[in-house]
Motif scaffolding. Sequence first.
Motif, PDB file in Angstrom:
ATOM      1  N   PHE A   1      16.968  50.848  67.379  1.00 56.22           N
ATOM      2  CA  PHE A   1      15.609  50.690  67.861  1.00 56.22           C
ATOM      3  C   PHE A   1      14.625  51.689  67.257  1.00 56.22           C
ATOM      4  CE2 PHE A   1      18.193  49.249  71.643  1.00 56.22           C
ATOM      5  CZ  PHE A   1      18.093  47.917  71.302  1.00 56.22           C
ATOM      6  N   GLY A   2      15.026  52.476  66.286  1.00 57.68           N
ATOM      7  CA  GLY A   2      14.099  53.334  65.584  1.00 57.68           C
ATOM      8  C   GLY A   2      13.793  54.659  66.252  1.00 57.68           C
ATOM      9  N   ASN A   3      14.110  54.845  67.506  1.00 52.74           N
ATOM     10  CA  ASN A   3      13.853  56.100  68.212  1.00 52.74           C
ATOM     11  C   ASN A   3      15.141  56.870  68.484  1.00 52.74           C
ATOM     12  OD1 ASN A   3      14.889  54.290  70.001  1.00 52.74           O
ATOM     13  ND2 ASN A   3      13.289  54.526  71.547  1.00 52.74           N
ATOM     14  N   GLY A   4      16.125  56.646  67.633  1.00 50.29           N
ATOM     15  CA  GLY A   4      17.397  57.341  67.794  1.00 50.29           C
ATOM     16  C   GLY A   4      18.351  56.661  68.730  1.00 50.29           C
ATOM     17  N   LYS A   5      18.039  55.457  69.182  1.00 53.18           N
ATOM     18  CA  LYS A   5      18.924  54.738  70.099  1.00 53.18           C
ATOM     19  C   LYS A   5      19.575  53.570  69.377  1.00 53.18           C
ATOM     20  CE  LYS A   5      16.635  55.916  74.442  1.00 53.18           C
ATOM     21  NZ  LYS A   5      16.016  55.412  75.683  1.00 53.18           N
ATOM     22  N   MET A   6      20.854  53.369  69.702  1.00 53.42           N
ATOM     23  CA  MET A   6      21.625  52.270  69.125  1.00 53.42           C
ATOM     24  C   MET A   6      22.266  51.487  70.248  1.00 53.42           C
ATOM     25  SD  MET A   6      24.854  52.391  66.455  1.00 53.42           S
ATOM     26  CE  MET A   6      23.855  52.626  64.997  1.00 53.42           C
ATOM     27  N   ALA A   7      22.334  50.181  70.080  1.00 56.59           N
ATOM     28  CA  ALA A   7      22.946  49.320  71.077  1.00 56.59           C
ATOM     29  C   ALA A   7      24.064  48.522  70.430  1.00 56.59           C
ATOM     30  CB  ALA A   7      21.907  48.379  71.685  1.00 56.59           C
ATOM     31  N   LEU A   8      25.223  48.514  71.085  1.00 56.65           N
ATOM     32  CA  LEU A   8      26.349  47.686  70.675  1.00 56.65           C
ATOM     33  C   LEU A   8      26.508  46.603  71.739  1.00 56.65           C
ATOM     34  CD1 LEU A   8      28.873  50.536  69.751  1.00 56.65           C
ATOM     35  CD2 LEU A   8      27.210  49.435  68.256  1.00 56.65           C
ATOM     36  N   ALA A   9      26.429  45.359  71.334  1.00 50.53           N
ATOM     37  CA  ALA A   9      26.450  44.257  72.293  1.00 50.53           C
ATOM     38  C   ALA A   9      27.452  43.209  71.851  1.00 50.53           C
ATOM     39  CB  ALA A   9      25.059  43.633  72.429  1.00 50.53           C
ATOM     40  N   MET A  10      28.168  42.649  72.833  1.00 49.75           N
ATOM     41  CA  MET A  10      29.096  41.548  72.612  1.00 49.75           C
ATOM     42  C   MET A  10      28.865  40.502  73.683  1.00 49.75           C
ATOM     43  SD  MET A  10      32.636  43.560  71.721  1.00 49.75           S
ATOM     44  CE  MET A  10      33.494  42.014  71.437  1.00 49.75           C
ATOM     45  N   SER A  11      29.039  39.232  73.305  1.00 46.99           N
ATOM     46  CA  SER A  11      28.859  38.139  74.250  1.00 46.99           C
ATOM     47  C   SER A  11      29.930  37.095  74.003  1.00 46.99           C
ATOM     48  CB  SER A  11      27.468  37.517  74.103  1.00 46.99           C
ATOM     49  OG  SER A  11      27.312  36.426  74.999  1.00 46.99           O
ATOM     50  N   ASP A  12      30.477  36.586  75.112  1.00 46.68           N
ATOM     51  CA  ASP A  12      31.504  35.542  75.044  1.00 46.68           C
ATOM     52  C   ASP A  12      30.965  34.323  75.779  1.00 46.68           C
ATOM     53  OD1 ASP A  12      33.716  33.971  74.919  1.00 46.68           O
ATOM     54  OD2 ASP A  12      34.999  35.240  76.155  1.00 46.68           O
ATOM     55  N   GLY A  13      30.672  33.258  75.010  1.00 40.92           N
ATOM     56  CA  GLY A  13      30.165  32.040  75.607  1.00 40.92           C
ATOM     57  C   GLY A  13      31.256  31.261  76.321  1.00 40.92           C
ATOM     58  N   MET A  14      30.864  30.405  77.279  1.00 30.96           N
ATOM     59  CA  MET A  14      31.825  29.620  78.028  1.00 30.96           C
ATOM     60  C   MET A  14      32.526  28.631  77.098  1.00 30.96           C
ATOM     61  SD  MET A  14      31.122  27.039  81.237  1.00 30.96           S
ATOM     62  CE  MET A  14      30.187  25.947  80.169  1.00 30.96           C
ATOM     63  N   GLY A  15      33.818  28.665  77.107  1.00 30.06           N
ATOM     64  CA  GLY A  15      34.593  27.734  76.291  1.00 30.06           C
ATOM     65  C   GLY A  15      34.774  28.240  74.876  1.00 30.06           C
ATOM     66  N   ASN A  16      34.897  27.297  73.950  1.00 25.21           N
ATOM     67  CA  ASN A  16      35.126  27.625  72.551  1.00 25.21           C
ATOM     68  C   ASN A  16      34.284  26.697  71.681  1.00 25.21           C
ATOM     69  OD1 ASN A  16      38.125  27.622  74.012  1.00 25.21           O
ATOM     70  ND2 ASN A  16      37.637  29.543  72.946  1.00 25.21           N
ATOM     71  N   GLY A  17      34.235  27.032  70.414  1.00 27.69           N
ATOM     72  CA  GLY A  17      33.589  26.149  69.460  1.00 27.69           C
ATOM     73  C   GLY A  17      32.088  26.367  69.352  1.00 27.69           C
ATOM     74  N   GLU A  18      31.405  25.302  68.905  1.00 24.54           N
ATOM     75  CA  GLU A  18      29.985  25.414  68.561  1.00 24.54           C
ATOM     76  C   GLU A  18      29.121  25.714  69.778  1.00 24.54           C
ATOM     77  OE1 GLU A  18      26.475  22.796  66.324  1.00 24.54           O
ATOM     78  OE2 GLU A  18      28.496  21.975  66.630  1.00 24.54           O
ATOM     79  N   ARG A  19      29.381  25.020  70.902  1.00 26.24           N
ATOM     80  CA  ARG A  19      28.540  25.237  72.069  1.00 26.24           C
ATOM     81  C   ARG A  19      28.667  26.670  72.584  1.00 26.24           C
ATOM     82  NH1 ARG A  19      28.498  21.913  77.840  1.00 26.24           N
ATOM     83  NH2 ARG A  19      26.816  23.138  78.773  1.00 26.24           N
ATOM     84  N   ALA A  20      29.862  27.182  72.643  1.00 22.30           N
ATOM     85  CA  ALA A  20      30.058  28.568  73.084  1.00 22.30           C
ATOM     86  C   ALA A  20      29.373  29.543  72.125  1.00 22.30           C
ATOM     87  CB  ALA A  20      31.548  28.876  73.194  1.00 22.30           C
ATOM     88  N   TYR A  21      29.433  29.232  70.824  1.00 26.42           N
ATOM     89  CA  TYR A  21      28.774  30.098  69.831  1.00 26.42           C
ATOM     90  C   TYR A  21      27.260  30.092  70.034  1.00 26.42           C
ATOM     91  CZ  TYR A  21      26.694  31.443  65.392  1.00 26.42           C
ATOM     92  OH  TYR A  21      25.918  32.025  64.424  1.00 26.42           O
ATOM     93  N   LEU A  22      26.682  28.914  70.269  1.00 23.43           N
ATOM     94  CA  LEU A  22      25.235  28.835  70.478  1.00 23.43           C
ATOM     95  C   LEU A  22      24.816  29.603  71.725  1.00 23.43           C
ATOM     96  CD1 LEU A  22      24.573  25.077  69.569  1.00 23.43           C
ATOM     97  CD2 LEU A  22      24.067  27.108  68.189  1.00 23.43           C
TER      98      LEU A  22
END
Length: 824
Positions: free
Chosen positions: A613-634
Amino acid sequence: MIRNQSATMAGKVAGRMTSTFEGVNKRGGNWLYAVSHQWSVLHLMMGFLLGRAVILQELSPFAISFFAVMYFLKRNRLLLIMFSIIAGSAMQSIEIASANFLGMAMVLVLASVLERRRKMELNYAPLLSFLAVLLSGITVDYILNKLTWHSLFMNGVAALLSLILTLIFVQAIPILTSRRSQQNLRTEEIICLIILLASIMTGTVGWFVQDVSVDNVLARYLVLLFAAVGGGTVGAAVGVVTGLVLSLANIDAIHQISLLAFSGLLAGLLREGRKWTVAIGLLIGSSILTIYVGEQREILQSSLETFASVLIFLLTPRFVLEEISKFIPGTEENTSSQQQYLRKVRDVTVGKMNQFAQLFTKLSETFAIPHLADVPDEEMQKDYFLSEVTKNTCQRCWKRDQCWSRDFDNTYEALSEMMRIMKQDGEINVNEMPKDWLRKCVKQDRMLTYMEQEYIRWQNQLHLKQQIAESRRLVAEQLAGVSRVMHNFAHEIQREGVHLHVQEQQILGALEGVGLSIRNVDIMNLEEGKVDIEITQPSCEGRDECSKIIAPLLTDILGEKITVKNKDCQALADGTCHMCLGSAQTFEIDTGVAGAAKGGQLLSGDCFKVMEFGNGKMALAMSDGMGNGERAYLESSSTLELLQQLLESGMEETLSIKSVNTVLSLRSPDEVFATVDLALIDQHTGQAKFIKTGSTPSFIKRGKEVIPISANNLPIGIIDDIDVDTVSYQLKPGDLLIMMTDGIYEAPRVENKNLWMKRKISELKTNHPQEVADCLLELVIRQHYGEIHDDMTVMVARIEHYMLPWATISVPNAPKIDRPRYVS
């Protein structure tokens, strides 16, 4: 020749011209402004002198051009202006006065024709003056029987000059006679102003005071004014233009062009001193050229004219020079004036933003106020429920008076008991009814039916009210978050408005002192820990001077670690290198990611992002969509993208998570949800903040110790409102932060997965983030004999002390940079 009276008139003209620059402020400027603007004395004097001005011994193109412009700018004073022009023209000859009078009459006629056709605009002023000068000149020559081919040619030249002068006067006259909200002149406006002043001085040609030419005195005084304000370039330009215009009026004064230009150059070069040094520069320049080209009488006359202009210049108040300098680009007064204007605009912008922020705050408070309908009252609810039930039962029963009038308490108590049973069990039958009431009531079945129907409707109403209350509370929180973002942004604008010109010059001098060629230094922020400096220099041809020399030098000058944040080297384009330098963070973070899609597919429902974010802060984020495949990825990718935009806008992380949850829950009526695992790390302090919504635990490996980080939050998108819990932890150099999706955490076929994962992490022999991620992914896949039963993603971050790539370079005798103090 006119003597003493002419000298007095010339002095008034000089005083009027200098006093009209922006209303000549505090020292008597109010009455001068009233005289020059409300009484139009300035316009009358300009009309008189321009009516008297003649060039090439027979052409008078100034008067009608001035009249055509004043027709649009000062129509209520046209009669007086016409009288002053005729009076000035009559001092030259009756022929010139007649031509100017006829020309002004034609301007009025042509303007009235255009007004009838509704085409009267200032753009038509040059055309009006051209036609008026041409037709009036031809008419006067025809009446006087002087119409020849030569006169036709000269009238055409005069008409063309009048057209050009009108274009010039359109830009110059408003500068001289009206107040300007923004004191800044372009180069062409300055040239037009000088031509106007020189044209006015042309009207003084032929006036002498004891063999001293008034027009020469005024010309040199004008050169002194602009040279003292704008320097050698402006002084030389004013000298050339003024000398050229005066030489057209008097061909014998052709040498005045070089004299005024050279004198203006020398006077401007000495402007860094006081007014005496500017005057000495003019004396030297005029003396050299006068001695070179003049005779003894001309030398004496020129010296007297120079001394007279210097005397008037030395008597000119200082505030007059300051007012003039506000219009000249590059001067300190102009820069200060522009900064005041920009500061005013910035303050207005900040005020508007604060007003909007207060509006959002008030709206948030309004939405947060609980309504009476939202506060359940048991007695009111019971009375309302029973009244609705009895409306369709007891009100139409022939035993109503017996039950309610004679035995009200027992009837009310019996129905209240039935309502309690209904609320407790959700239904009621005949066996649960009070015995006394059963013996009295003759419409038992109907009563039960209406009570069940009313209970269902009542529950639906309560649910709807609860949803409205939750939605209102969510809107209130989001409005409050937007208000805080706007307040913070307004505060940042005020900080950026702090003028750091002195510090920029100190840094520029220090860098140039060690041999660097720096073109520009712009300081955006000089607060400790938030330094932001932009520097432009010629391209180093790939030698990386910004990292090897400039950043180490600034580290010593500012007393804190400075590193290159960004650089743009345009060696092949314009030969410049633009770099952005800022405060170096205390810690640096190295990341590694490994993942696999279910069944070895290409598209995984797990997504991750590493955001700075430019002010010395960093964010690590992960997300797991419901199910698998294209819809979960979207689902997971859109969740992280929206979260990133909210965080970058300055919104708090908890409110950002809630906003993403609202969007997901309202976007689709289907059951769509996604987990979010967010870690915010401050690279200056090492403080980490974890937010987990339905995600698996994270682990911090510190030597042989493994520390789990978990939180009990539902995945976003399942319910309309969620409670977001945050977990804070202080990271230390050498720590490994391990984040994973449920495909990694749930994969091992063991009972205590948390203990198994801690043991496997502690047994790792490497601390490299990418190697750790690869090892954990391979370990889990081996547990299933090479099969991938779910999307798997693991992200690892290592925290270390930030080390500057180059040692600090000490600058000998470097100035101490004074940082501005911010007051909140």
